[in-house]
Design a protein around this motif. Structure first.
Motif: not given
Length: 183
Positions: A86-92, A114-124, A137-142, A166-171
């Motif tokens: 029940t634990k193990g949470y992440v808040y941004i 996620m409540d706002g911010g800018s995430l630019d993520i490259t990963g699995t 927030g703005t999220i860009i995921i590759s 938010g503004d989300i881009t996923v590739v």
């Protein structure tokens, strides 16, 4: 110290708070920052290169503001309590995150918000948790696999991806991959 594997540059057996306006540079052959309870980050600039997770905590990770430039061979942010799912949470909330991860950008066992911010993520995978909520927030995921993945890791929540703004881009990579995947 006996029962505890101190496998990080900064390690705490209890709650850990990082705050201020300074800069923290970490280069680690293991984890970067590890808190065995709650990890809170409020402001500052963080440049982390880690052979394992960049930031990890058993109970929770909460990030407010700050600038993050992260390269990790595993997860950039990882919150998991193997004794209590029940634990193990992440808040941004706000902040700027540039992440290159060998596995997940942000991984939460239970709740990822996620409540706002800018995430630019490259990963699995970019974002992963049982319940993933994006409120702005703005999220860009590759991603080579799923961009945003909700999967049953916690018995406390239903498997959900909830987007309220938010503004989300996923590739994502080719094959059996999804931009959004709620298992």
């Amino acid at each position: 110290d006996g029962d505890t594997n101190t496998d990080a540059v900064i390690y705490s057996k209890s709650d850990l708070v990082l705050n201020g306006k300074g800069t923290l540079n970490i280069s680690s052959t293991a984890n970067g920052v590890s808190g065995k309870d709650d990890l809170k980050i409020t402001g500052g600039s963080y440049v982390v290169s880690a052979a394992e997770d960049a930031f990890e905590a058993n109970d929770s990770i909460a990030g407010y503001n700050g600038s993050f430039d992260i390269t990790s061979q595993k997860d950039a942010f990882h919150s998991e309590n193997s004794d209590d799912d029940t634990k193990g949470y992440v808040y941004i909330k706000d902040g700027s995150f540039k992440i290159s991860a060998g596995d997940d950008g942000v991984q939460a066992t239970s709740y990822l918000m996620m409540d706002g911010g800018s995430l630019d993520i490259t990963g699995t995978e970019g974002l992963e948790g049982t319940y993933v909520q994006i409120n702005g927030g703005t999220i860009i995921i590759s991603a080579s696999d799923d961009g945003i993945n909700a999967t049953q890791k916690s018995s406390a929540y239903n498997v959900v991806i909830e987007v309220n703004g938010g503004d989300i881009t996923v590739v994502m990579g080719s094959g059996d991959t999804d931009g959004f995947d709620a298992n």
